[in-house]
Enzyme design. Structure first.
Site, PDB file in Angstrom:
ATOM      1  N   PRO A   2       0.818  -1.175   0.000  1.00 58.67           N
ATOM      2  CA  PRO A   2       0.000   0.000   0.000  1.00 58.67           C
ATOM      3  C   PRO A   2       0.862   1.238   0.000  1.00 58.67           C
ATOM      4  O   PRO A   2       1.770   1.374   0.802  1.00 58.67           O
ATOM      5  CB  PRO A   2      -0.757  -0.086   1.301  1.00 58.67           C
ATOM      6  N   GLU A   3       0.534   2.102  -0.891  1.00 54.80           N
ATOM      7  CA  GLU A   3       1.124   3.436  -0.887  1.00 54.80           C
ATOM      8  C   GLU A   3       0.071   4.343  -0.252  1.00 54.80           C
ATOM      9  O   GLU A   3      -0.947   3.859   0.234  1.00 54.80           O
ATOM     10  CB  GLU A   3       1.495   3.824  -2.319  1.00 54.80           C
TER      11      GLU A   3
END
Length: 299
Positions: free
Chosen positions: A2-3
Site C-alpha cells: 500500500p502506498e
DNA sequence: CGTACCCCCTGGCTGC
DNA sequence: TGCAGCCAGGGGGTAC
C-alpha cells in the site's frame, strides 16, 4: 504494498466503525511481525477508547483517548478486516486477496474485539508490516518512526519549493529520492513511476538537477510536484469508489485494488501512452526495485 | 554524515 | 499439475 492512497482508503474504511469505540480485548497470536509487538500492548490498550483513526504517510494511526497512538505499517501485505454484527469487509483488499480475515486464519496475527461487538483483525502473510506504540506523553514529533517523515503531499502547504529544498540535499536519482519518506511521504514504487512518466522526467535524473542554483524548483520539478498530488488524489478517488462497493459485502475478494490505469508500471515492452510519443516502455532496476519508464519522452 | 545494498517472509504466477 | 525460479506495492539496519 500500500502506498498513500491505499492506506488512506483503509483509514476511511475503518474510521467510521472504530472512532469512539472501546477496546474490550486484544489478542496477539505471535511474538512479532517485522518487529516484536510492543511490550504489554494488550494490557496498555484494553479498555481504551479509539479517538480517531488517522494517517501519516503510509502509516495508520489509531489515536487513543489516553493520548497514546497505535502505529501500524502495513508493509507489503498487511490488511484489516472488520467483522461482527452486519459488517464484514476488508477496506482496500488486494485483487488477488486471500480469504478474508475472520480472526482465525493462518495469517491473522492481531485481533481486537470492541465493546459493541465489532472485531478488527490484522492479517499479514509476509509480515513486513509492524505495530508500534507511541506512548501517552510522547508527542508524534518525538517518535522514532514519525519524526523522520517528510511533508504530506496532499496538505495545502506542500509545494515545489519544499520539494526543491529537500531534493537539493541528495545526490541520488530522482526515482530513489521520491521513494525516500524523509523527502516526501506516501509514494511507493508504483506511483513514483507514474508520477515521473506523467511529468516527462527520467527516473535516472539526479535529484539536484531538478533544482536551480538559487534553490528554486525547475519547471520539471513543478510538474513532478503537481503530478504527485494528481496521481495520489486520483488513486484515492478510485479507492473511495471501490470502498463504497465493498461496504457490507461479505466474502468478496475480487475487487480491483488499483482501479487507476497505469501508464508505465508493469508495461515493459509496450507502447508509451503519451500522445505523439513512439517510445517503448523500458524496465530497469534501481536500488533493487523495478523502474518503468519511457526513455523517449522522459528526460 | 549520506547512500547503496541486503534482507525480513509468504504466495502467486510463469515456464519447463 | 508439479515444481523451481522469479517476482512483488516497504523500509529498517548496516556497511561503506
Amino acid at each position: 504494498m500500500p502506498e498513500l492512497p491505499e492506506v488512506e482508503t483503509v483509514r476511511r474504511g475503518l474510521s467510521p466503525h472504530l472512532d469512539g469505540n472501546r477496546i474490550q480485548k486484544i489478542e496477539i497470536r505471535r511474538p512479532d511481525l517485522r518487529f516484536p509487538f510492543p511490550e504489554d500492548l494488550s494490557k496498555k490498550l484494553t479498555g481504551e477508547v479509539i479517538r480517531n483513526v488517522g494517517r501519516r504517510g503510509k502509516y495508520l494511526l489509531f489515536r487513543m483517548e489516553n493520548g497514546s497512538t497505535l502505529l501500524n505499517s502495513l508493509g507489503m501485505s498487511g490488511r484489516w478486516t472488520l467483522t461482527g454484527g452486519e459488517i464484514s469487509f476488508t477496506p482496500g483488499t488486494f485483487a488477488h486477496g486471500a480469504a478474508i480475515g475472520t480472526g482465525d486464519g493462518p495469517h491473522d496475527h492481531l485481533v481486537i474485539d470492541f465493546q459493541d461487538g465489532l472485531r478488527a483483525t490484522y492479517t499479514d502473510a509476509r509480515r513486513f508490516g509492524y505495530i508500534h506504540l507511541v506512548e501517552s506523553g510522547v508527542s508524534e514529533a518525538e517518535d522514532r518512526f514519525l519524526s523522520v517523515l517528510g511533508p504530506e503531499p496532499l496538505e495545502p502547504n506542500f509545494n515545489a519549493d519544499i520539494l526543491a529544498k529537500n531534493l537539493s540535499k541528495t545526490s541520488s536519482p530522482i526515482k530513489n529520492a521520491l521513494l525516500n519518506q524523509s523527502i516526501v511521504v506516501g509514494l511507493g514504487n508504483i506511483y513514483v513511476n507514474e508520477v515521473l512518466n506523467r511529468s516527462g522526467v527520467s527516473p535516472l535524473r539526479i535529484s539536484s538537477s531538478l533544482v536551480k542554483k538559487n534553490g528554486k524548483p525547475t519547471k520539471g520539478l513543478e510538474l513532478v510536484t503537481n503530478q504527485i498530488r494528481a496521481v495520489l488524489l486520483e488513486a484515492i478517488d478510485a479507492g473511495g469508489s471501490t470502498l463504497q462497493d465493498f461496504r457490507g459485502v461479505s466474502g468478496d475478494d475480487d475487487l480491483g485494488w488499483f482501479p487507476v490505469n497505469f501508464r508505465v508500471y508493469g508495461r515493459e515492452g509496450e507502447k508509451c501512452l503519451k500522445s505523439g510519443c513512439s517510445g517503448i516502455v523500458k524496465r530497469i532496476v534501481q536500488s533493487n526495485r523495478s523502474t518503468f519508464f519511457c526513455a523517449q519522452c522522459q528526460r
